[in-house]
Design an enzyme around this catalytic site. Sequence first.
Site, PDB file in Angstrom:
ATOM      1  N   LYS A  50       0.813  -1.178   0.000  1.00  0.00           N
ATOM      2  CA  LYS A  50       0.000   0.000   0.000  1.00  0.00           C
ATOM      3  C   LYS A  50       0.863   1.251   0.000  1.00  0.00           C
ATOM      4  CE  LYS A  50      -3.571  -2.150   2.811  1.00  0.00           C
ATOM      5  NZ  LYS A  50      -4.209  -2.161   4.126  1.00  0.00           N
ATOM      6  N   GLU A 106       8.258   2.439  -6.071  1.00  0.00           N
ATOM      7  CA  GLU A 106       8.406   1.944  -4.698  1.00  0.00           C
ATOM      8  C   GLU A 106       8.422   3.108  -3.716  1.00  0.00           C
ATOM      9  OE1 GLU A 106       7.843  -0.178  -2.609  1.00  0.00           O
ATOM     10  OE2 GLU A 106       9.427  -1.676  -2.607  1.00  0.00           O
ATOM     11  N   ASP A 107       7.888   2.874  -2.530  1.00  0.00           N
ATOM     12  CA  ASP A 107       7.889   3.917  -1.512  1.00  0.00           C
ATOM     13  C   ASP A 107       9.248   4.033  -0.833  1.00  0.00           C
ATOM     14  OD1 ASP A 107       7.631   1.477  -0.191  1.00  0.00           O
ATOM     15  OD2 ASP A 107       6.006   2.124   1.107  1.00  0.00           O
ATOM     16  N   ASP A 110      14.520  -0.432   1.868  1.00  0.00           N
ATOM     17  CA  ASP A 110      15.102  -0.577   3.195  1.00  0.00           C
ATOM     18  C   ASP A 110      16.103  -1.735   3.109  1.00  0.00           C
ATOM     19  OD1 ASP A 110      15.550  -0.984   5.955  1.00  0.00           O
ATOM     20  OD2 ASP A 110      13.506  -0.471   6.471  1.00  0.00           O
ATOM     21  N   LYS A 138      17.074   3.896   1.915  1.00  0.00           N
ATOM     22  CA  LYS A 138      17.726   3.808   3.216  1.00  0.00           C
ATOM     23  C   LYS A 138      18.886   2.811   3.076  1.00  0.00           C
ATOM     24  CE  LYS A 138      14.776   3.467   6.680  1.00  0.00           C
ATOM     25  NZ  LYS A 138      13.961   2.865   7.766  1.00  0.00           N
ATOM     26  N   VAL A 160      10.303   5.628   9.230  1.00  0.00           N
ATOM     27  CA  VAL A 160       9.543   6.777   8.756  1.00  0.00           C
ATOM     28  C   VAL A 160       8.094   6.416   8.472  1.00  0.00           C
ATOM     29  CG1 VAL A 160      11.474   8.130   7.866  1.00  0.00           C
ATOM     30  CG2 VAL A 160      10.418   6.394   6.414  1.00  0.00           C
TER      31      VAL A 160
END
Length: 182
Positions: A50, A106-107, A110, A138, A160
């Site tokens: 999401k 992509e958000d 990580d 990140k 975050v």
Amino acid sequence: MELTDKQEFLNGIKKVVISEEELQGKIAEYGKLLSQEYEGKPLLLVSILKGAFMFLSDLNKNMTIPCEMGFMACKSYFESTDSSGDVKIVYDLAQDISRYNVVIVEDIIDTGRTLSKVVEMLKQRDPLSLKIITLLDKPDRRVVDIEADYTLFTIPDFFVIGYGLDYGEYYRNLPYIAEYNA
């Protein structure tokens, strides 16, 4: 996790890391860049749900060329601030991507586990090309060798929230990126 009032919600926000204005400025810049790069080419933007839905929506608004959108949903956090390492594809693309240039929207990258699995799956479907655009990177957390083709912001190693990113399904509605007050 269940938040019961506004103050409890706001207590989860430690500090704003990237303002709404900064986000929208960078997204406009990259919408223009992708429009130039893919002009005249069949383009499919694939959002990882999401978290990336807001980024995809605003990126698409800033594009000046025709493109299609597709959605995948993956899960690896399971109401925690640490990736479990167990990546589940819970919703897959409906499109045959072999006739598209695919850009994964992509958000955040990580550990890289989720994105690596998605890239591996999509490459097997023979797209015309495959690239990655990420809102946030990140790199200090990376455990898989994967890099985005386009990165809007690089951030340090803290959790975050906001602008689609959540903690326990909350905070997605913030118009900025904030550090979570764990």
